[in-house]
Scaffold this motif. Structure first.
Motif, PDB file in Angstrom:
ATOM      1  N   GLY A 126       0.808  -1.226   0.000  1.00  0.00           N
ATOM      2  CA  GLY A 126       0.000   0.000   0.000  1.00  0.00           C
ATOM      3  C   GLY A 126       0.831   1.262   0.000  1.00  0.00           C
ATOM      4  O   GLY A 126       0.375   2.323   0.433  1.00  0.00           O
ATOM      5  N   LYS A 127       2.052   1.162  -0.533  1.00  0.00           N
ATOM      6  CA  LYS A 127       2.988   2.294  -0.513  1.00  0.00           C
ATOM      7  C   LYS A 127       2.467   3.512  -1.269  1.00  0.00           C
ATOM      8  O   LYS A 127       2.425   4.623  -0.740  1.00  0.00           O
ATOM      9  CB  LYS A 127       4.332   1.835  -1.095  1.00  0.00           C
ATOM     10  CG  LYS A 127       5.373   2.947  -1.278  1.00  0.00           C
ATOM     11  CD  LYS A 127       6.757   2.356  -1.516  1.00  0.00           C
ATOM     12  CE  LYS A 127       6.804   1.495  -2.763  1.00  0.00           C
ATOM     13  NZ  LYS A 127       6.995   2.285  -3.999  1.00  0.00           N
ATOM     14  N   THR A 129      -0.571   4.234  -2.353  1.00  0.00           N
ATOM     15  CA  THR A 129      -1.807   4.727  -1.748  1.00  0.00           C
ATOM     16  C   THR A 129      -1.499   5.555  -0.502  1.00  0.00           C
ATOM     17  O   THR A 129      -2.097   6.615  -0.273  1.00  0.00           O
ATOM     18  CB  THR A 129      -2.730   3.552  -1.377  1.00  0.00           C
ATOM     19  OG1 THR A 129      -3.058   2.834  -2.558  1.00  0.00           O
ATOM     20  CG2 THR A 129      -4.004   4.038  -0.715  1.00  0.00           C
ATOM     21  N   THR A 130      -0.557   5.073   0.300  1.00  0.00           N
ATOM     22  CA  THR A 130      -0.169   5.784   1.520  1.00  0.00           C
ATOM     23  C   THR A 130       0.428   7.145   1.188  1.00  0.00           C
ATOM     24  O   THR A 130       0.134   8.146   1.858  1.00  0.00           O
ATOM     25  CB  THR A 130       0.844   4.938   2.328  1.00  0.00           C
ATOM     26  OG1 THR A 130       0.203   3.719   2.719  1.00  0.00           O
ATOM     27  CG2 THR A 130       1.330   5.677   3.552  1.00  0.00           C
ATOM     28  N   GLN A 160      -0.923   5.097 -11.027  1.00  0.00           N
ATOM     29  CA  GLN A 160      -1.606   5.102  -9.734  1.00  0.00           C
ATOM     30  C   GLN A 160      -1.270   6.372  -8.950  1.00  0.00           C
ATOM     31  O   GLN A 160      -2.150   7.010  -8.369  1.00  0.00           O
ATOM     32  CB  GLN A 160      -1.187   3.867  -8.930  1.00  0.00           C
ATOM     33  CG  GLN A 160      -1.966   3.689  -7.622  1.00  0.00           C
ATOM     34  CD  GLN A 160      -1.460   2.500  -6.807  1.00  0.00           C
ATOM     35  OE1 GLN A 160      -0.488   1.846  -7.175  1.00  0.00           O
ATOM     36  NE2 GLN A 160      -2.114   2.238  -5.689  1.00  0.00           N
ATOM     37  N   TRP A 164      -3.587   9.683  -7.548  1.00  0.00           N
ATOM     38  CA  TRP A 164      -3.539  10.213  -6.191  1.00  0.00           C
ATOM     39  C   TRP A 164      -3.125  11.681  -6.180  1.00  0.00           C
ATOM     40  O   TRP A 164      -3.620  12.472  -5.370  1.00  0.00           O
ATOM     41  CB  TRP A 164      -2.598   9.385  -5.319  1.00  0.00           C
ATOM     42  CG  TRP A 164      -3.293   8.236  -4.668  1.00  0.00           C
ATOM     43  CD1 TRP A 164      -3.184   6.904  -4.963  1.00  0.00           C
ATOM     44  CD2 TRP A 164      -4.247   8.314  -3.601  1.00  0.00           C
ATOM     45  NE1 TRP A 164      -3.996   6.153  -4.161  1.00  0.00           N
ATOM     46  CE2 TRP A 164      -4.666   6.980  -3.304  1.00  0.00           C
ATOM     47  CE3 TRP A 164      -4.803   9.360  -2.871  1.00  0.00           C
ATOM     48  CZ2 TRP A 164      -5.591   6.697  -2.314  1.00  0.00           C
ATOM     49  CZ3 TRP A 164      -5.723   9.068  -1.873  1.00  0.00           C
ATOM     50  CH2 TRP A 164      -6.114   7.760  -1.606  1.00  0.00           C
ATOM     51  N   ASP A 241       3.067  -3.813   5.612  1.00  0.00           N
ATOM     52  CA  ASP A 241       1.728  -4.373   5.750  1.00  0.00           C
ATOM     53  C   ASP A 241       1.639  -5.072   7.104  1.00  0.00           C
ATOM     54  O   ASP A 241       2.267  -6.102   7.323  1.00  0.00           O
ATOM     55  CB  ASP A 241       1.491  -5.359   4.600  1.00  0.00           C
ATOM     56  CG  ASP A 241       0.112  -6.014   4.643  1.00  0.00           C
ATOM     57  OD1 ASP A 241      -0.587  -5.887   5.672  1.00  0.00           O
ATOM     58  OD2 ASP A 241      -0.262  -6.664   3.655  1.00  0.00           O
ATOM     59  N   THR A 267       0.384  -0.217   7.392  1.00  0.00           N
ATOM     60  CA  THR A 267      -0.899  -0.184   6.694  1.00  0.00           C
ATOM     61  C   THR A 267      -1.715  -1.438   7.043  1.00  0.00           C
ATOM     62  O   THR A 267      -1.202  -2.380   7.640  1.00  0.00           O
ATOM     63  CB  THR A 267      -0.706  -0.137   5.173  1.00  0.00           C
ATOM     64  OG1 THR A 267      -0.042  -1.345   4.760  1.00  0.00           O
ATOM     65  CG2 THR A 267       0.133   1.064   4.763  1.00  0.00           C
ATOM     66  N   LYS A 268      -2.978  -1.405   6.635  1.00  0.00           N
ATOM     67  CA  LYS A 268      -3.870  -2.573   6.758  1.00  0.00           C
ATOM     68  C   LYS A 268      -3.981  -3.076   8.197  1.00  0.00           C
ATOM     69  O   LYS A 268      -4.100  -4.276   8.438  1.00  0.00           O
ATOM     70  CB  LYS A 268      -3.416  -3.694   5.814  1.00  0.00           C
ATOM     71  CG  LYS A 268      -3.226  -3.200   4.369  1.00  0.00           C
ATOM     72  CD  LYS A 268      -2.744  -4.282   3.443  1.00  0.00           C
ATOM     73  CE  LYS A 268      -2.411  -3.727   2.064  1.00  0.00           C
ATOM     74  NZ  LYS A 268      -1.921  -4.744   1.134  1.00  0.00           N
ATOM     75  N   GLU A 296      -9.605   2.775   4.126  1.00  0.00           N
ATOM     76  CA  GLU A 296      -9.294   3.217   2.772  1.00  0.00           C
ATOM     77  C   GLU A 296      -9.258   4.738   2.591  1.00  0.00           C
ATOM     78  O   GLU A 296      -8.633   5.248   1.678  1.00  0.00           O
ATOM     79  CB  GLU A 296     -10.340   2.642   1.789  1.00  0.00           C
ATOM     80  CG  GLU A 296     -10.323   1.123   1.685  1.00  0.00           C
ATOM     81  CD  GLU A 296      -8.961   0.592   1.252  1.00  0.00           C
ATOM     82  OE1 GLU A 296      -8.363   1.161   0.323  1.00  0.00           O
ATOM     83  OE2 GLU A 296      -8.484  -0.381   1.871  1.00  0.00           O
TER      84      GLU A 296
END
Length: 320
Positions: A126-127, A129-130, A160, A164, A241, A267-268, A296
């Motif tokens: 989730g790099k 996204t973070t 991606q 963002w 993660d 994350t998560k 999310e």
């Protein structure tokens, strides 16, 4: 926005996040704390068997061997010093020891200084996204943010990050897929300086299966930043993660061997039974967990608060 208003806003946000944190830690709580409660209530005396049961539970809860050993040694010391006789009384002592082991508050100096933040992590944690969430939060503080898409070897990483950047209203500097990450960083540094950006966040590759290449790549990137932007405050964050438990701890160790890691982002955290890894990382590596993700939305990435984390972990359903 005045400092007083900011403080009020922060106080208003906390309860909502606390409830999400309590919810996100449900599996971890069931995995670790429920077992602890049965040990505290199931033993009639504090003996070696009592400590052995606790030890097994903590290790199985992904606190790790080192953190567990330190916790139990501290607990035994407190039990002796305070003449504790009842196992049930150990509950608060253990919570106290956990808070102490988590250390003091993390430093977020990069938010208030002209900074370059390198973000590394293996695929799937989730790099990207973070990074997007972090950029969004900084933009809400009216910071000018530039993103560097330097993870050029992962298919669609740039695309991606571009999405963002659009959502966060941040500027994006990118190269072609497969291009030299250091060249992207060079262009991004030039852009950040010319546009007077407050924070440059660099999405960098994290191919731990070939540490030699990763090390050389990070060396090149750091040389460019040192040469071209010597006055910038530096932050290097590793995204992990939480659901991978001890594997996340191992990744943190390996990344710290090839980079000057200043903080961890977990994350998560929602939905994992392995949230105890946050304690293991800070205890074993001495690297602060700076952010955790429990969902999310942008708001679900929050600065890590050890007291809040422990409180949520031991919550009995009376969330404030």
């Amino acid at each position: 926005m005045t400092e007083e208003t900011k403080g009020e806003e922060k106080r208003e946000e906390k309860p909502g996040f606390f409830k999400r944190l309590v919810s996100g830690l449900t599996k971890t709580r069931n995995n670790i704390v429920a077992g602890m409660e049965s040990i505290f209530s199931g033993f009639s005396q504090i003996d070696e068997e009592f400590y052995e049961e606790l030890e097994e539970l903590l290790i199985m809860g992904d606190l790790g061997v080192t953190a567990t050993y330190d916790l139990l040694e501290d607990l035994k010391k407190k039990v002796k010093e305070r003449h504790i006789k009842e196992p049930a009384q150990c509950r608060e002592l253990l919570i106290e020891s956990l808070k102490e082991q988590m250390g003091g508050e993390a430093d977020y100096a990069f938010e208030s200084r002209r900074s370059v933040v390198l973000v590394i992590g293996v695929n799937g944690v989730g790099k990207t996204t973070t990074i997007g969430k972090l950029a969004g939060q900084l933009r809400r503080q009216n910071k000018k943010v530039v993103l560097a898409a330097a993870d050029t070897f992962r298919a669609a990483a740039g695309e991606q990050l571009s999405e963002w950047a659009r959502r966060a209203d941040a500027e994006l500097i990118a190269g072609q897929d497969g291009s030299d990450p250091a060249a992207v960083i060079y262009d991004a540094v030039a852009a950040a300086k010319s546009r007077k950006a407050d924070v440059l966040i660099c999405d960098t590759a994290g191919r731990l299966h070939n540490k030699k290449n990763l090390m050389e790549e990070l060396r090149k990137i750091n040389r460019i930043i040192d040469r071209e932007y010597p006055d910038a405050f530096r932050e290097t964050l590793v995204v992990l993660d939480a659901a991978t438990g001890q594997n996340a701890l191992q990744q943190a160790k390996e990344f710290s061997e090839v980079a000057d890691v200043t903080g961890i982002i977990l994350t998560k955290m929602d939905g994992t039974a392995k949230g105890g890894i946050a304690i293991a990382i800070q205890s074993e590596l001495g690297i602060p967990v700076k952010y955790i993700g429990v969902g999310e939305s942008i708001e679900d990435l929050q600065k890590f608060d050890a007291d809040l984390f422990i409180k949520a972990l031991f919550d009995t359903g009376k969330a404030e």
